[in-house]
Scaffold this motif. Structure first.
Motif, mmCIF file in Angstrom:
data_model
loop_
_atom_site.group_PDB
_atom_site.id
_atom_site.type_symbol
_atom_site.label_atom_id
_atom_site.label_comp_id
_atom_site.label_asym_id
_atom_site.label_seq_id
_atom_site.Cartn_x
_atom_site.Cartn_y
_atom_site.Cartn_z
ATOM 1 N N ASN A 23 -2.770 -0.303 -4.345
ATOM 2 C CA ASN A 23 -3.613 -0.645 -3.195
ATOM 3 C C ASN A 23 -4.778 -1.560 -3.535
ATOM 4 O O ASN A 23 -5.256 -2.291 -2.670
ATOM 5 C CB ASN A 23 -4.172 0.631 -2.555
ATOM 6 C CG ASN A 23 -3.095 1.508 -1.949
ATOM 7 O OD1 ASN A 23 -1.913 1.249 -2.101
ATOM 8 N ND2 ASN A 23 -3.493 2.559 -1.266
ATOM 9 N N THR A 24 -5.256 -1.498 -4.786
ATOM 10 C CA THR A 24 -6.469 -2.250 -5.133
ATOM 11 C C THR A 24 -6.234 -3.274 -6.240
ATOM 12 O O THR A 24 -6.478 -4.472 -6.050
ATOM 13 C CB THR A 24 -7.589 -1.283 -5.568
ATOM 14 O OG1 THR A 24 -7.768 -0.282 -4.559
ATOM 15 C CG2 THR A 24 -8.889 -2.036 -5.763
ATOM 16 N N LEU A 25 -5.762 -2.813 -7.387
ATOM 17 C CA LEU A 25 -5.596 -3.736 -8.516
ATOM 18 C C LEU A 25 -4.596 -4.842 -8.211
ATOM 19 O O LEU A 25 -4.708 -5.950 -8.757
ATOM 20 C CB LEU A 25 -5.160 -2.961 -9.763
ATOM 21 C CG LEU A 25 -6.201 -1.998 -10.333
ATOM 22 C CD1 LEU A 25 -5.641 -1.289 -11.571
ATOM 23 C CD2 LEU A 25 -7.487 -2.741 -10.694
ATOM 24 N N SER A 26 -3.635 -4.565 -7.341
ATOM 25 C CA SER A 26 -2.658 -5.595 -6.978
ATOM 26 C C SER A 26 -3.345 -6.817 -6.381
ATOM 27 O O SER A 26 -2.908 -7.952 -6.578
ATOM 28 C CB SER A 26 -1.636 -5.034 -5.987
ATOM 29 O OG SER A 26 -2.274 -4.649 -4.778
ATOM 30 N N GLY A 85 0.824 -1.204 0.000
ATOM 31 C CA GLY A 85 0.000 0.000 0.000
ATOM 32 C C GLY A 85 0.857 1.252 0.000
ATOM 33 O O GLY A 85 1.953 1.274 0.557
ATOM 34 N N ILE A 86 0.361 2.303 -0.649
ATOM 35 C CA ILE A 86 1.015 3.609 -0.637
ATOM 36 C C ILE A 86 -0.049 4.661 -0.352
ATOM 37 O O ILE A 86 -1.256 4.388 -0.441
ATOM 38 C CB ILE A 86 1.722 3.924 -1.971
ATOM 39 C CG1 ILE A 86 0.714 3.924 -3.135
ATOM 40 C CG2 ILE A 86 2.855 2.938 -2.231
ATOM 41 C CD1 ILE A 86 1.323 4.352 -4.460
ATOM 42 N N VAL A 87 0.387 5.859 0.008
ATOM 43 C CA VAL A 87 -0.551 6.922 0.350
ATOM 44 C C VAL A 87 0.037 8.267 -0.028
ATOM 45 O O VAL A 87 1.251 8.467 0.060
ATOM 46 C CB VAL A 87 -0.889 6.892 1.858
ATOM 47 C CG1 VAL A 87 0.350 7.083 2.714
ATOM 48 C CG2 VAL A 87 -1.925 7.959 2.203
ATOM 49 N N TYR A 88 -0.807 9.173 -0.484
ATOM 50 C CA TYR A 88 -0.439 10.557 -0.738
ATOM 51 C C TYR A 88 -1.328 11.446 0.131
ATOM 52 O O TYR A 88 -2.549 11.267 0.168
ATOM 53 C CB TYR A 88 -0.646 10.941 -2.207
ATOM 54 C CG TYR A 88 0.311 10.290 -3.167
ATOM 55 C CD1 TYR A 88 1.619 10.737 -3.271
ATOM 56 C CD2 TYR A 88 -0.100 9.239 -3.978
ATOM 57 C CE1 TYR A 88 2.501 10.136 -4.167
ATOM 58 C CE2 TYR A 88 0.774 8.635 -4.866
ATOM 59 C CZ TYR A 88 2.080 9.092 -4.951
ATOM 60 O OH TYR A 88 2.941 8.499 -5.827
ATOM 61 N N ASN A 89 -0.727 12.388 0.815
ATOM 62 C CA ASN A 89 -1.474 13.332 1.632
ATOM 63 C C ASN A 89 -1.809 14.553 0.786
ATOM 64 O O ASN A 89 -1.172 15.595 0.866
ATOM 65 C CB ASN A 89 -0.644 13.734 2.856
ATOM 66 C CG ASN A 89 -1.377 14.746 3.728
ATOM 67 O OD1 ASN A 89 -2.598 14.890 3.653
ATOM 68 N ND2 ASN A 89 -0.631 15.466 4.547
ATOM 69 N N GLU A 148 -4.034 7.026 -10.188
ATOM 70 C CA GLU A 148 -3.911 5.735 -10.859
ATOM 71 C C GLU A 148 -2.911 4.842 -10.143
ATOM 72 O O GLU A 148 -3.144 3.640 -9.969
ATOM 73 C CB GLU A 148 -3.476 5.941 -12.314
ATOM 74 C CG GLU A 148 -3.354 4.644 -13.097
ATOM 75 C CD GLU A 148 -2.938 4.858 -14.534
ATOM 76 O OE1 GLU A 148 -2.577 3.866 -15.196
ATOM 77 O OE2 GLU A 148 -2.971 6.017 -15.004
ATOM 78 N N ARG A 149 -1.803 5.429 -9.687
ATOM 79 C CA ARG A 149 -0.788 4.628 -9.008
ATOM 80 C C ARG A 149 -1.302 4.092 -7.669
ATOM 81 O O ARG A 149 -1.013 2.952 -7.294
ATOM 82 C CB ARG A 149 0.467 5.472 -8.775
ATOM 83 C CG ARG A 149 1.616 4.624 -8.289
ATOM 84 C CD ARG A 149 2.885 5.412 -8.135
ATOM 85 N NE ARG A 149 3.959 4.517 -7.737
ATOM 86 C CZ ARG A 149 5.046 4.904 -7.087
ATOM 87 N NH1 ARG A 149 5.211 6.170 -6.793
ATOM 88 N NH2 ARG A 149 5.972 4.031 -6.757
#
Length: 362
Positions: free
Chosen positions: A202-205, A180-184, A196-197
């Motif tokens: 987080n989901t398509l993986s 998982g990754i996150v952008y604030n 998209e990333r």
């Protein structure tokens, strides 16, 4: 015979570098709930109280004896109902032998995934970690884990790595989808490429790993286990976390659909599913975010979440893991009047927490 044991370096978390917190900092509603669960809310303890009263020759008709018996019956009925409910929902536990299992963990170089991978590595289990970050061979050998550099958001990379894992370790039987990754960033600030990333990782993986590894579990005589790691924010949403919360909310629907499809498959009962919806975890992904109330919404240590996951996986059980306590009941917020929901959100500070952090983690 004279070989010296291998010495492993130990690095304590940064929190140990700071001063100790006051005693009341560690007093949380989760601790209170845990103590109650092992005492007056436990059916065995409730019946022991009845036996103690009887040992004192307390008449059966005395009010305290009637109350104790009624309480013991209530706790027993709740315990039995919970066991039956879990049996209906998740079936019987499968037998797990770590020597025969192949564990795949996505996003296992850092954070929660790394902790789970290292625990299994120390126990000589067959562990494969998929991550975009590279780990040198010496570190991998020291941890007893095989690392495969792979972008799990890319279906072709996942399929290619799967062939390597099967050749090196065998068909995977336990899949822990943790990447998982996150952008604030607000919705208006988030670029199309960033959104998209987020969804790719987080989901398509999860779709890619399920499509690749689930067939091996369904064909295995021992079945398998799929762990889906979402977030309590999937139920809530939050300011400056629109892409993250949306991608995690999608996992709730995906997990429900997975369970439904497994129930229709001839061998689906042998594959156990675990949904994890933790609150704020003490990893660098949300470092700097202040919890609104340490008593009601404490920050969860990674080791506590890892222990829950490992315990359920090795027990061969399916189910849901929601820690801390409030994350088990957060869905109730959605049925409250919208005015009450607004007041609770303002009081909790959930929509202000991210504004002062300036965070961007991958």
């Amino acid at each position: 015979m004279n070989a010296k044991p291998k010495q492993l370096s130990t690095r304590l978390p940064k929190s140990f570098d700071g001063p100790d917190e006051p005693w009341h900092y560690y007093l949380t509603i989760d601790l209170v709930s845990k103590v109650l669960g092992y005492t007056i809310l436990h059916p065995w303890v409730a019946w022991v109280l009845v036996l103690c009263l009887r040992a004192q020759a307390t008449p059966w008709a005395r009010p305290e004896m009637c109350i104790a018996i009624a309480w013991a019956f209530l706790m027993s009925l709740i315990s039995i109902f919970t066991a039956i409910s879990n049996r209906i929902a998740y079936g019987t536990a499968r037998e797990v032998d770590l020597s025969e299992e192949v564990i795949v963990i996505t996003g296992g170089v850092e954070g929660l995934g790394a902790l789970i991978a290292e625990v299994y590595g120390m126990r000589n289990a067959n562990v494969a970690v998929l991550d975009t970050k590279k780990v040198d061979d010496e570190e991998a050998e020291e941890k007893g884990v095989l690392y495969y550099q792979c972008d799990v958001g890319d279906a072709e990379q996942v399929e290619a790595v799967a062939k390597e894992i099967i050749e090196d370790l065998g068909p995977p039987t336990i899949l822990i989808n943790n990447a998982g990754i996150v952008y604030n960033k607000s919705i208006l600030e988030t670029t199309a490429q960033e959104a998209e990333r987020i969804f790719r990782t987080n989901t398509l993986s999860h779709f890619h790993t399920l499509r690749t590894f689930l067939p091996h579990m369904l064909s295995s005589p021992h079945g398998g286990t799929v762990v889906t790691i979402s977030s309590v924010l999937a139920h809530l949403g939050a300011t400056n976390l629109s892409t993250y919360t949306a991608s995690k909310a999608a996992l709730l629907a995906l997990h429900s659909s997975l369970r439904a499809e497994l129930s229709q498959h001839p061998n689906g009962d042998a594959v156990k599913t675990i949904l994890v919806t933790p609150g704020q975890i003490s990893t660098k992904m949300f470092a700097g975010v202040k919890t609104p109330s340490n008593f009601l919404a404490p920050v969860v240590a990674s080791v506590d979440v890892a222990r829950e996951i490992i315990g359920m996986v090795e027990g061969g059980r399916g189910g849901e893991i929601a820690v801390p306590l409030y994350s088990r009941w957060v869905q109730i917020l959605g049925v409250l009047p919208v005015g009450v929901q607004t007041v609770i959100r303002r009081w909790s500070g959930i929509d202000r927490a991210m504004k002062s952090v300036g965070m961007k983690h991958e």
